[in-house]
Design a protein around this motif. Structure first.
Motif, PDB file in Angstrom:
ATOM      1  N   GLU A  33      27.803 -20.615 -21.818  1.00 41.43           N
ATOM      2  CA  GLU A  33      26.399 -20.995 -21.968  1.00 41.43           C
ATOM      3  C   GLU A  33      26.240 -22.483 -21.687  1.00 41.43           C
ATOM      4  OE1 GLU A  33      24.190 -18.749 -22.627  1.00 41.43           O
ATOM      5  OE2 GLU A  33      25.445 -17.077 -23.285  1.00 41.43           O
ATOM      6  N   GLY A  34      25.010 -22.886 -21.426  1.00 33.29           N
ATOM      7  CA  GLY A  34      24.704 -24.318 -21.340  1.00 33.29           C
ATOM      8  C   GLY A  34      25.080 -24.969 -20.027  1.00 33.29           C
ATOM      9  N   VAL A  35      25.323 -24.168 -18.997  1.00 38.46           N
ATOM     10  CA  VAL A  35      25.657 -24.747 -17.695  1.00 38.46           C
ATOM     11  C   VAL A  35      24.406 -24.710 -16.817  1.00 38.46           C
ATOM     12  CG1 VAL A  35      27.062 -24.498 -15.620  1.00 38.46           C
ATOM     13  CG2 VAL A  35      28.060 -24.060 -17.858  1.00 38.46           C
ATOM     14  N   SER A  36      24.092 -25.823 -16.179  1.00 41.09           N
ATOM     15  CA  SER A  36      22.906 -25.859 -15.326  1.00 41.09           C
ATOM     16  C   SER A  36      23.179 -26.706 -14.096  1.00 41.09           C
ATOM     17  CB  SER A  36      21.712 -26.428 -16.102  1.00 41.09           C
ATOM     18  OG  SER A  36      22.021 -27.735 -16.536  1.00 41.09           O
ATOM     19  N   GLY A  37      22.310 -26.546 -13.113  1.00 39.78           N
ATOM     20  CA  GLY A  37      22.388 -27.386 -11.919  1.00 39.78           C
ATOM     21  C   GLY A  37      23.665 -27.220 -11.125  1.00 39.78           C
ATOM     22  N   VAL A  38      24.130 -25.987 -10.960  1.00 37.18           N
ATOM     23  CA  VAL A  38      25.379 -25.776 -10.224  1.00 37.18           C
ATOM     24  C   VAL A  38      25.129 -25.977  -8.724  1.00 37.18           C
ATOM     25  CG1 VAL A  38      27.252 -24.186  -9.708  1.00 37.18           C
ATOM     26  CG2 VAL A  38      26.136 -24.087 -11.933  1.00 37.18           C
ATOM     27  N   ARG A  39      25.922 -26.846  -8.113  1.00 37.37           N
ATOM     28  CA  ARG A  39      25.842 -27.105  -6.676  1.00 37.37           C
ATOM     29  C   ARG A  39      27.260 -26.974  -6.114  1.00 37.37           C
ATOM     30  NH1 ARG A  39      20.888 -27.259  -4.792  1.00 37.37           N
ATOM     31  NH2 ARG A  39      21.135 -29.005  -3.372  1.00 37.37           N
ATOM     32  N   VAL A  40      27.385 -26.279  -5.021  1.00 37.52           N
ATOM     33  CA  VAL A  40      28.705 -26.065  -4.437  1.00 37.52           C
ATOM     34  C   VAL A  40      28.796 -26.817  -3.115  1.00 37.52           C
ATOM     35  CG1 VAL A  40      30.372 -24.359  -3.672  1.00 37.52           C
ATOM     36  CG2 VAL A  40      28.786 -23.796  -5.500  1.00 37.52           C
ATOM     37  N   GLY A  41      29.846 -27.603  -2.971  1.00 35.25           N
ATOM     38  CA  GLY A  41      30.085 -28.307  -1.719  1.00 35.25           C
ATOM     39  C   GLY A  41      31.505 -28.082  -1.265  1.00 35.25           C
ATOM     40  N   LYS A  42      31.939 -28.904  -0.324  1.00 35.55           N
ATOM     41  CA  LYS A  42      33.306 -28.783   0.171  1.00 35.55           C
ATOM     42  C   LYS A  42      34.089 -30.042  -0.121  1.00 35.55           C
ATOM     43  CE  LYS A  42      33.095 -25.367   3.702  1.00 35.55           C
ATOM     44  NZ  LYS A  42      33.589 -25.011   5.027  1.00 35.55           N
ATOM     45  N   ALA A  43      35.381 -29.869  -0.196  1.00 32.19           N
ATOM     46  CA  ALA A  43      36.270 -31.008  -0.404  1.00 32.19           C
ATOM     47  C   ALA A  43      37.323 -30.974   0.697  1.00 32.19           C
ATOM     48  CB  ALA A  43      36.926 -30.912  -1.778  1.00 32.19           C
ATOM     49  N   PHE A  44      37.323 -32.008   1.529  1.00 32.70           N
ATOM     50  CA  PHE A  44      38.332 -32.131   2.586  1.00 32.70           C
ATOM     51  C   PHE A  44      39.339 -33.187   2.161  1.00 32.70           C
ATOM     52  CE2 PHE A  44      34.231 -31.214   4.540  1.00 32.70           C
ATOM     53  CZ  PHE A  44      34.498 -30.141   5.369  1.00 32.70           C
ATOM     54  N   ARG A  45      40.605 -32.833   2.200  1.00 31.01           N
ATOM     55  CA  ARG A  45      41.663 -33.812   1.942  1.00 31.01           C
ATOM     56  C   ARG A  45      42.529 -33.931   3.177  1.00 31.01           C
ATOM     57  NH1 ARG A  45      43.034 -35.453  -3.032  1.00 31.01           N
ATOM     58  NH2 ARG A  45      41.737 -34.608  -4.683  1.00 31.01           N
ATOM     59  N   PHE A  46      42.851 -35.153   3.545  1.00 27.97           N
ATOM     60  CA  PHE A  46      43.775 -35.321   4.671  1.00 27.97           C
ATOM     61  C   PHE A  46      44.396 -36.709   4.630  1.00 27.97           C
ATOM     62  CE2 PHE A  46      39.404 -35.987   6.076  1.00 27.97           C
ATOM     63  CZ  PHE A  46      39.438 -37.250   6.613  1.00 27.97           C
ATOM     64  N   THR A  47      45.327 -36.927   5.536  1.00 26.81           N
ATOM     65  CA  THR A  47      45.996 -38.215   5.667  1.00 26.81           C
ATOM     66  C   THR A  47      45.602 -38.805   7.002  1.00 26.81           C
ATOM     67  OG1 THR A  47      47.845 -37.301   4.438  1.00 26.81           O
ATOM     68  CG2 THR A  47      48.251 -39.328   5.627  1.00 26.81           C
TER      69      THR A  47
END
Lengths: 87, 87
Positions: A33-47
């Protein structure tokens, strides 16, 4: 010199995020409970190989604009750090 | 009290990442050299209501295990911070 990069993208405010909305709707059924404003994005990791941190960041910013993100609907947060035990 | 949460997932080492491999192959054609080890994950941002930071983190860790990530193939990094100008 090598740098570790994290590019985290997220949808801009006001852009519909159906994946986030679905997660938000599902959580109460699982007891969260109590979770709001969920936004999903991407995470790119590299060297990346660059002369210094400033030029690494400049190249990553250019990559973001041209390739990794859609600047019309997405924002990107870039984190550049010297690669630790690598190289 | 409200907390801003960022959950960043990434595939574990050794798990094939076709999306990252495709990005890595494409970059030289766009003029970006020296990029290696591209891994693509997800970034979930949301706000959670909890009594304190420790209980917020515990709830998010539980959410990660049960719902947001696949612990067999993914690792998650959780960042919890008091929500700034909200609530």
């Amino acid at each position: 010199m090598q740098f570790s990069v994290l590019v985290e993208t997220r949808l801009r405010d006001g852009v519909a995020d159906p994946e986030g909305a679905t997660i938000e709707r599902s959580l109460p059924a699982l007891g969260f409970e109590g979770v709001s404003g969920v936004r999903v994005g991407k995470a790119f990791r590299f060297t990346i190989e660059a002369d210094d941190q400033a030029s690494a960041r400049a190249e990553v910013e250019d990559m973001c604009k041209r390739f990794l993100t859609n600047p019309v609907i997405e924002d990107a947060t870039i984190t550049v750090a010297p690669a630790g035990g690598e190289g």
